[in-house]
Enzyme design. Sequence first.
Site, PDB file in Angstrom:
ATOM      1  N   LEU A  70       0.813  -1.231   0.000  1.00  0.00           N
ATOM      2  CA  LEU A  70       0.000   0.000   0.000  1.00  0.00           C
ATOM      3  C   LEU A  70       0.841   1.274   0.000  1.00  0.00           C
ATOM      4  CD1 LEU A  70      -2.800  -1.001   2.571  1.00  0.00           C
ATOM      5  CD2 LEU A  70      -2.586  -1.641   0.177  1.00  0.00           C
ATOM      6  N   ILE A 102       7.070  -7.170  -0.224  1.00  0.00           N
ATOM      7  CA  ILE A 102       7.901  -8.220  -0.847  1.00  0.00           C
ATOM      8  C   ILE A 102       9.264  -8.385  -0.161  1.00  0.00           C
ATOM      9  CG2 ILE A 102       6.839  -8.278  -3.151  1.00  0.00           C
ATOM     10  CD1 ILE A 102       9.263  -6.455  -4.058  1.00  0.00           C
ATOM     11  N   PHE A 123       4.893  -6.856 -10.241  1.00  0.00           N
ATOM     12  CA  PHE A 123       4.799  -5.412 -10.500  1.00  0.00           C
ATOM     13  C   PHE A 123       5.390  -4.574  -9.361  1.00  0.00           C
ATOM     14  CE2 PHE A 123       0.886  -7.059 -12.628  1.00  0.00           C
ATOM     15  CZ  PHE A 123       1.139  -6.626 -13.915  1.00  0.00           C
ATOM     16  N   LYS A 127       8.580   3.707  -8.299  1.00  0.00           N
ATOM     17  CA  LYS A 127       8.795   4.018  -9.723  1.00  0.00           C
ATOM     18  C   LYS A 127       9.013   5.497 -10.053  1.00  0.00           C
ATOM     19  CE  LYS A 127       3.997   4.756 -10.919  1.00  0.00           C
ATOM     20  NZ  LYS A 127       2.940   4.653 -11.907  1.00  0.00           N
ATOM     21  N   SER A 167      11.161  -2.172 -18.153  1.00  0.00           N
ATOM     22  CA  SER A 167      10.860  -0.863 -18.731  1.00  0.00           C
ATOM     23  C   SER A 167      11.819  -0.569 -19.882  1.00  0.00           C
ATOM     24  CB  SER A 167      11.045   0.194 -17.645  1.00  0.00           C
ATOM     25  OG  SER A 167      11.084   1.479 -18.217  1.00  0.00           O
ATOM     26  N   TYR A 193      16.182   4.477 -10.391  1.00  0.00           N
ATOM     27  CA  TYR A 193      14.992   3.674 -10.744  1.00  0.00           C
ATOM     28  C   TYR A 193      15.288   2.804 -11.973  1.00  0.00           C
ATOM     29  CZ  TYR A 193      10.702   2.401 -13.107  1.00  0.00           C
ATOM     30  OH  TYR A 193       9.739   1.685 -13.775  1.00  0.00           O
ATOM     31  N   LYS A 197      15.645  -1.596 -12.624  1.00  0.00           N
ATOM     32  CA  LYS A 197      15.019  -2.466 -13.639  1.00  0.00           C
ATOM     33  C   LYS A 197      16.100  -3.290 -14.343  1.00  0.00           C
ATOM     34  CE  LYS A 197      10.932  -1.508 -12.770  1.00  0.00           C
ATOM     35  NZ  LYS A 197      10.094  -2.519 -12.199  1.00  0.00           N
ATOM     36  N   TYR A 221       8.079  -2.266 -20.855  1.00  0.00           N
ATOM     37  CA  TYR A 221       6.996  -1.352 -21.222  1.00  0.00           C
ATOM     38  C   TYR A 221       7.560  -0.061 -21.786  1.00  0.00           C
ATOM     39  CZ  TYR A 221       4.714  -3.879 -17.260  1.00  0.00           C
ATOM     40  OH  TYR A 221       4.244  -4.794 -16.367  1.00  0.00           O
ATOM     41  N   ASN A 223       5.455   3.590 -22.833  1.00  0.00           N
ATOM     42  CA  ASN A 223       4.802   4.559 -21.936  1.00  0.00           C
ATOM     43  C   ASN A 223       3.325   4.216 -21.712  1.00  0.00           C
ATOM     44  OD1 ASN A 223       7.284   5.888 -22.968  1.00  0.00           O
ATOM     45  ND2 ASN A 223       6.557   7.577 -21.706  1.00  0.00           N
ATOM     46  N   ASN A 243       4.676  12.263 -14.839  1.00  0.00           N
ATOM     47  CA  ASN A 243       4.487  11.840 -16.231  1.00  0.00           C
ATOM     48  C   ASN A 243       3.522  12.748 -16.968  1.00  0.00           C
ATOM     49  OD1 ASN A 243       4.777   8.862 -14.621  1.00  0.00           O
ATOM     50  ND2 ASN A 243       6.183   9.346 -16.287  1.00  0.00           N
TER      51      ASN A 243
HETATM   52  P1  NAD Z   1       2.229   1.647  -9.096  1.00  0.00           P
HETATM   53  O1  NAD Z   1       3.020   2.423  -8.125  1.00  0.00           O
HETATM   54  O2  NAD Z   1       0.864   2.135  -9.449  1.00  0.00           O
HETATM   55  O3  NAD Z   1       2.108   0.129  -8.628  1.00  0.00           O
HETATM   56  C1  NAD Z   1       3.129  -0.528  -7.909  1.00  0.00           C
HETATM   57  C2  NAD Z   1       2.495  -1.115  -6.653  1.00  0.00           C
HETATM   58  O4  NAD Z   1       3.518  -1.785  -5.929  1.00  0.00           O
HETATM   59  C3  NAD Z   1       1.910  -0.038  -5.731  1.00  0.00           C
HETATM   60  O5  NAD Z   1       0.557  -0.332  -5.444  1.00  0.00           O
HETATM   61  C4  NAD Z   1       2.788  -0.119  -4.472  1.00  0.00           C
HETATM   62  O6  NAD Z   1       2.037   0.124  -3.301  1.00  0.00           O
HETATM   63  C5  NAD Z   1       3.335  -1.539  -4.551  1.00  0.00           C
HETATM   64  N1  NAD Z   1       4.634  -1.741  -3.908  1.00  0.00           N
HETATM   65  C6  NAD Z   1       5.752  -0.975  -4.000  1.00  0.00           C
HETATM   66  N2  NAD Z   1       6.729  -1.498  -3.249  1.00  0.00           N
HETATM   67  C7  NAD Z   1       6.231  -2.628  -2.680  1.00  0.00           C
HETATM   68  C8  NAD Z   1       6.762  -3.604  -1.784  1.00  0.00           C
HETATM   69  N3  NAD Z   1       7.995  -3.516  -1.290  1.00  0.00           N
HETATM   70  N4  NAD Z   1       5.966  -4.640  -1.414  1.00  0.00           N
HETATM   71  C9  NAD Z   1       4.698  -4.741  -1.880  1.00  0.00           C
HETATM   72  N5  NAD Z   1       4.144  -3.839  -2.696  1.00  0.00           N
HETATM   73  C10 NAD Z   1       4.904  -2.783  -3.104  1.00  0.00           C
HETATM   74  O7  NAD Z   1       3.107   1.492 -10.414  1.00  0.00           O
HETATM   75  P2  NAD Z   1       2.668   0.953 -11.839  1.00  0.00           P
HETATM   76  O8  NAD Z   1       2.635   2.076 -12.780  1.00  0.00           O
HETATM   77  O9  NAD Z   1       1.473   0.080 -11.687  1.00  0.00           O
HETATM   78  O10 NAD Z   1       3.937   0.080 -12.194  1.00  0.00           O
HETATM   79  C11 NAD Z   1       3.953  -1.331 -12.027  1.00  0.00           C
HETATM   80  C12 NAD Z   1       5.297  -1.855 -12.437  1.00  0.00           C
HETATM   81  O11 NAD Z   1       5.537  -1.510 -13.800  1.00  0.00           O
HETATM   82  C13 NAD Z   1       6.462  -1.283 -11.646  1.00  0.00           C
HETATM   83  O12 NAD Z   1       7.406  -2.293 -11.451  1.00  0.00           O
HETATM   84  C14 NAD Z   1       7.012  -0.223 -12.563  1.00  0.00           C
HETATM   85  O13 NAD Z   1       8.363   0.025 -12.326  1.00  0.00           O
HETATM   86  C15 NAD Z   1       6.786  -0.859 -13.913  1.00  0.00           C
HETATM   87  N6  NAD Z   1       6.705   0.130 -14.996  1.00  0.00           N
HETATM   88  C16 NAD Z   1       5.753   1.093 -14.955  1.00  0.00           C
HETATM   89  C17 NAD Z   1       5.692   2.040 -15.964  1.00  0.00           C
HETATM   90  C18 NAD Z   1       4.660   3.143 -15.910  1.00  0.00           C
HETATM   91  O14 NAD Z   1       4.833   4.139 -16.615  1.00  0.00           O
HETATM   92  N7  NAD Z   1       3.585   3.010 -15.153  1.00  0.00           N
HETATM   93  C19 NAD Z   1       6.606   1.990 -17.027  1.00  0.00           C
HETATM   94  C20 NAD Z   1       7.551   0.979 -17.060  1.00  0.00           C
HETATM   95  C21 NAD Z   1       7.590   0.029 -16.019  1.00  0.00           C
HETATM   96  N1  UDP Z   2       6.861  15.897 -20.375  1.00  0.00           N
HETATM   97  C1  UDP Z   2       6.587  17.256 -20.386  1.00  0.00           C
HETATM   98  N2  UDP Z   2       5.987  17.802 -19.282  1.00  0.00           N
HETATM   99  C2  UDP Z   2       5.640  17.062 -18.191  1.00  0.00           C
HETATM  100  C3  UDP Z   2       5.931  15.683 -18.201  1.00  0.00           C
HETATM  101  C4  UDP Z   2       6.553  15.142 -19.311  1.00  0.00           C
HETATM  102  O1  UDP Z   2       6.885  17.959 -21.353  1.00  0.00           O
HETATM  103  O2  UDP Z   2       5.124  17.615 -17.211  1.00  0.00           O
HETATM  104  C5  UDP Z   2       7.478  15.284 -21.578  1.00  0.00           C
HETATM  105  C6  UDP Z   2       8.821  14.639 -21.324  1.00  0.00           C
HETATM  106  O3  UDP Z   2       9.855  15.586 -21.491  1.00  0.00           O
HETATM  107  C7  UDP Z   2       8.832  13.534 -22.384  1.00  0.00           C
HETATM  108  C8  UDP Z   2       7.364  13.150 -22.523  1.00  0.00           C
HETATM  109  O4  UDP Z   2       6.615  14.248 -22.013  1.00  0.00           O
HETATM  110  O5  UDP Z   2       9.269  14.055 -23.622  1.00  0.00           O
HETATM  111  C9  UDP Z   2       6.985  11.905 -21.735  1.00  0.00           C
HETATM  112  O6  UDP Z   2       7.408  12.066 -20.393  1.00  0.00           O
HETATM  113  P1  UDP Z   2       7.023  11.008 -19.265  1.00  0.00           P
HETATM  114  O7  UDP Z   2       7.650  11.477 -17.991  1.00  0.00           O
HETATM  115  O8  UDP Z   2       5.557  10.781 -19.267  1.00  0.00           O
HETATM  116  O9  UDP Z   2       7.694   9.651 -19.778  1.00  0.00           O
HETATM  117  P2  UDP Z   2       9.246   9.262 -19.915  1.00  0.00           P
HETATM  118  O10 UDP Z   2      10.028  10.528 -20.131  1.00  0.00           O
HETATM  119  O11 UDP Z   2       9.593   8.582 -18.665  1.00  0.00           O
HETATM  120  O12 UDP Z   2       9.302   8.369 -21.102  1.00  0.00           O
END
Ligand code: NAD
Ligand code: UDP
Length: 385
Positions: A70, A102, A123, A127, A167, A193, A197, A221, A223, A243
Amino acid sequence: MISITNGIYTLASIYYVIIPIGYLTKWWFTEKEMAGKGLVLVTGGAGYVGSHTIIELLNSNYSVVAIDNLVNCYAEKNQKPESLKRVEKITGKQIVFYNVDIRDKLALEKVFKTHKIDFVIHFAALKAVGESVQIPLMYYQNNIAGSSTLFQVMSDFSVKKLVFSSSATVYGTPQYLPITEEHITGQGCTNPYGKTKYFVEEILKDVCTSDKEWQVILLRYFNPVGAHESGLIGENPSGIPNNLMPYISQVAVGRRDCLKIFGDDYETPDGTGVRDYIHITDLASGHLKALHKFKDPSFVGWKAYNLGTGKGCSVLEMVKAFEKASGRKIKYEIVERRDGDVAASYADPSLANIELDWVAHKSIHDMCADTWNWQVNNPKGFEQS
Ligand code: NAD
Ligand code: UDP
C-alpha cells in the site's frame, strides 16, 4: 460374530480411508476449480498496471492472489485497496488480497504456503524517477532486495514461472530507432529507478542460468497511459504527477494550472519529446500472452519483449489529442529540457507480435478519451470515495 467383525472393518474403513479420501478429493478439486487456468500471484496488484492486469486475468478465468504493501495506492484503514474493490465491481469476482511487503520473507512464505501458486507477475516497485535520485538506497532496497527475496521464496516453493515488469528505460539513450530487444541494456541508465530495472533483469538472467526450470519473461513497457473503459480505475499519482498524461489530465480537470513542456528544441518533427504511448488495457493483455508462452515446453530460461505500439507521438501531438478527446483547452508553456530526457523513444514490438501473438489495438484518441473518462469521474483519484 463374523458379521460384527465385518461391520467394524466396514466402519473403520469408512472412517480411516473413505472419508479422508473424500476430503482430499474435495480439497483437490476445489483448488483446481478455483484455479481455472491457474493461480497467479500478482505483486503490486493494487497499483496502476497491476489492477488493470488483474481484470484481464479474472476475465480470462485465471485466479488471482494480490499482494501490495500500500505504499503507492489508496486504501481505507483495514480495507482492501480501493482499486481492487473497483476491479471486483468491474469483474463481479472476488480477489484474495494480502497487505504484504515483498521484502518480508516470512509473510511471503505464508502466502506461498496458503496458496498453490502457478505463476507470479511481479509489479511491486517504487517508480518515481526523481525520487529515486533523492533516495537511491530506498529504491535499491525496495526494488532489488525485495525482488530477490521474492525470487528466493519462489524458488523454495518451486514456483519458477515469472513475468517481470521491466521498462524501456533499460535501453538508456536509444542508439537506434525503433528499439528492438537486441538493443544494448544498462548503458546510459541515468537514474537509480532505471538501474533497478536493469539490475533485476540481470539477476533473473543469472537465476535462469543456474536453474533450468525457470521460465522468465521480461516485459519492457514503453509509456503506459489511459484507463479502463469503465472509468472506474486509472492512474492515481500521489502529489504532482511526473508523467505527461496524468499531468495533462489534471490540467484539463482544473487541478493544475498549466502544463510545462520540457523543451521544444529536440531533433523531432515539432521539437518536443517523442514517446511510444501504449493503452493500459493493451499493456495488460500482454501479460496474459506472456503467461500463455509458459505452456510452450521448448521455452526455457528468459526472454525479453517490448510492449509498445511502434509509433512515436510528440508532447504537442498528445496535448492536441487530449484537447480533442476532452473538449477542454490545455494551457501550456515551453520550459527548459528535463535532465535525463531523451529526444525520442519508440519500440519495435514485432517480437511480441510474432512470438506472443500480441498486438496493441488502441489509438492515441482511445488513450486520451479513457484517461479523461477516468479523470472527470474521479477528479481526485481514488481518495474522494
Ligand atoms: P504503481 O506504483 O501504481 O504500482 C506498484 C504497486 O507496488 C503499488 O501499489 C505499491 O504500493 C506496490 N509496492 C511498491 N513497493 C512494494 C513492496 N515492497 N511490497 C509490496 N508492494 C509494493 O506502479 P505501476 O505504474 O502500476 O507500475 C507497475 C510496475 O511496472 C512497476 O514495477 C514499474 O516500475 C513498472 N513500470 C511502470 C511504468 C509506468 O509508466 N507506469 C513503465 C515501465 C515500467
Ligand atoms: N513531459 C513534459 N511535461 C511534463 C511531463 C513530461 O513535457 O510535465 C514530456 C517529457 O519531457 C517527455 C514526454 O513528455 O518528452 C513523456 O514524459 P514522461 O515522464 O511521461 O515519460 P518518460 O520521459 O519517462 O518516457
